[in-house]
Scaffold this active site. Sequence first.
Site, short mmCIF file in Angstrom:
data_model
loop_
_atom_site.label_atom_id
_atom_site.label_comp_id
_atom_site.label_asym_id
_atom_site.label_seq_id
_atom_site.Cartn_x
_atom_site.Cartn_y
_atom_site.Cartn_z
N ASN A 155 0.86 -1.18 0.00
CA ASN A 155 0.00 0.00 0.00
C ASN A 155 0.90 1.23 0.00
O ASN A 155 1.52 1.54 1.00
CB ASN A 155 -0.88 -0.01 1.26
CG ASN A 155 -1.71 1.26 1.39
OD1 ASN A 155 -1.87 2.00 0.40
ND2 ASN A 155 -2.23 1.53 2.58
N TRP A 156 0.93 1.91 -1.15
CA TRP A 156 1.83 3.06 -1.27
C TRP A 156 1.25 4.31 -0.61
O TRP A 156 1.88 5.35 -0.60
CB TRP A 156 2.12 3.36 -2.73
CG TRP A 156 2.92 2.29 -3.44
CD1 TRP A 156 3.51 1.19 -2.89
CD2 TRP A 156 3.23 2.25 -4.84
NE1 TRP A 156 4.17 0.48 -3.85
CE2 TRP A 156 4.02 1.10 -5.06
CE3 TRP A 156 2.93 3.07 -5.93
CZ2 TRP A 156 4.50 0.75 -6.32
CZ3 TRP A 156 3.41 2.72 -7.19
CH2 TRP A 156 4.18 1.58 -7.38
N LYS A 157 0.02 4.23 -0.15
CA LYS A 157 -0.65 5.40 0.45
C LYS A 157 -0.52 6.60 -0.51
O LYS A 157 -0.61 6.41 -1.71
CB LYS A 157 -0.08 5.71 1.83
CG LYS A 157 -0.01 4.46 2.72
CD LYS A 157 0.23 4.78 4.14
CE LYS A 157 0.54 3.51 4.91
NZ LYS A 157 -0.09 3.46 6.20
N HIS A 162 -9.70 0.72 4.53
CA HIS A 162 -8.39 0.86 5.18
C HIS A 162 -8.53 1.77 6.40
O HIS A 162 -9.35 2.68 6.42
CB HIS A 162 -7.37 1.46 4.20
CG HIS A 162 -5.98 1.46 4.75
ND1 HIS A 162 -5.53 2.48 5.56
CD2 HIS A 162 -4.96 0.58 4.64
CE1 HIS A 162 -4.28 2.21 5.92
NE2 HIS A 162 -3.91 1.06 5.37
N GLU A 211 -6.94 4.19 7.49
CA GLU A 211 -6.84 5.64 7.26
C GLU A 211 -8.12 6.18 6.61
O GLU A 211 -8.50 7.32 6.84
CB GLU A 211 -5.59 5.95 6.42
CG GLU A 211 -4.34 5.79 7.28
CD GLU A 211 -3.12 5.23 6.57
OE1 GLU A 211 -3.04 5.32 5.33
OE2 GLU A 211 -2.25 4.68 7.26
N GLU A 238 -5.64 -5.55 10.19
CA GLU A 238 -4.66 -4.50 10.46
C GLU A 238 -5.05 -3.76 11.73
O GLU A 238 -5.86 -2.82 11.69
CB GLU A 238 -4.63 -3.50 9.30
CG GLU A 238 -4.21 -4.09 7.97
CD GLU A 238 -3.62 -3.04 7.06
OE1 GLU A 238 -2.45 -3.17 6.71
OE2 GLU A 238 -4.32 -2.07 6.74
N GLY A 249 1.88 1.96 10.86
CA GLY A 249 2.80 3.09 10.80
C GLY A 249 3.41 3.46 12.14
O GLY A 249 3.99 4.54 12.28
N SER A 277 3.04 -2.31 10.38
CA SER A 277 4.49 -2.20 10.63
C SER A 277 5.26 -3.46 10.28
O SER A 277 6.25 -3.80 10.94
CB SER A 277 4.74 -1.77 12.09
OG SER A 277 4.22 -0.48 12.31
C1 PEP Z 1 -0.94 -0.10 5.70
O1 PEP Z 1 -0.89 1.00 5.19
O2 PEP Z 1 -1.85 -0.88 5.42
C2 PEP Z 1 0.09 -0.48 6.67
C3 PEP Z 1 0.02 -1.66 7.24
O3 PEP Z 1 1.08 0.43 6.91
P1 PEP Z 1 2.49 0.17 7.65
O4 PEP Z 1 3.07 -1.08 7.07
O5 PEP Z 1 3.31 1.39 7.35
O6 PEP Z 1 2.19 0.01 9.11
#
Ligand code: PEP
Length: 249
Positions: free
Chosen positions: A9-11, A96, A98, A168, A174, A210
């Site tokens: 996931n490049w966000k 997601h 976010e 998640e 993050g 993470s």
């Molecule tokens: C994500 O954006 O789905 C995610 C798990 O981010 P990160 O790996 O940076 O925690």
Amino acid sequence: MRRLLFAANWKMHLGPDEARAYVKAFRARYNRREDREVWFFPPAVSVEAAAQTARDRGDLLVGTQDVYWEPKGAFTGAVSAPLALQAGARATLIGHSERRHVFGETDEDTRRKMGAALAAGLLPMLCVGETLAERDAGHTLAVVVRQLAAALSGVDGAALSRVVVAYEPVWAIGTGRTATPEDAGAVHREIRGWLHGRGAPAPRVLYGGSVNAKNAAALLAERELDGVLVGGASLDPEGWAQLVQTSAA
Ligand code: PEP
């Protein structure tokens, strides 16, 4: 054979030129392997560039990070599932953390988006997970089951089999904190059981939060994990190529 799914996931990173260069660099460092597949979720503006650059590699799939539930119309700023499909997306994230916690997306929104994604022929990757307060209160499983039930209400049989679920925990995204493989495994078991009970014979359940090249092997040693959804550690093609080649004992 266990087939792992590694999803990036490049966000809100990597525009079209950067996406092209990234996929090119990644392809040069990662050859197709039968025991894994790799999905990319670039920002909507970079879906076409990433999809074109990945075009002749059947093990690489590009998706979008969100879709709106209406197919077209006066919805400024939104991208529909059919439009994402036209740009080359074959999958979409839904719900997601976010989207839920920064943009205020509700369980009902995830249900509508799920319906739109399935109707358009996209593979939905539904993200579920509890906040730290919910975890501390012992509500993890209740929250996850509520999010599943809401987003997947009315979805069953063949359609349900096309849905990937990513567990998640919000407190792990993050933050540098990850769930232990055992804790993640327990939640995955619940999710898998829930999906089984509604007619999905072999659901895929990923872990996210993470994950990086250092902790991926320990997490993937837990057999309940069918793969990982990765944000920060997927932004550099070399690091991502290394993570994707993690051996899962
Ligand atoms: C994500 O954006 O789905 C995610 C798990 O981010 P990160 O790996 O940076 O925690």
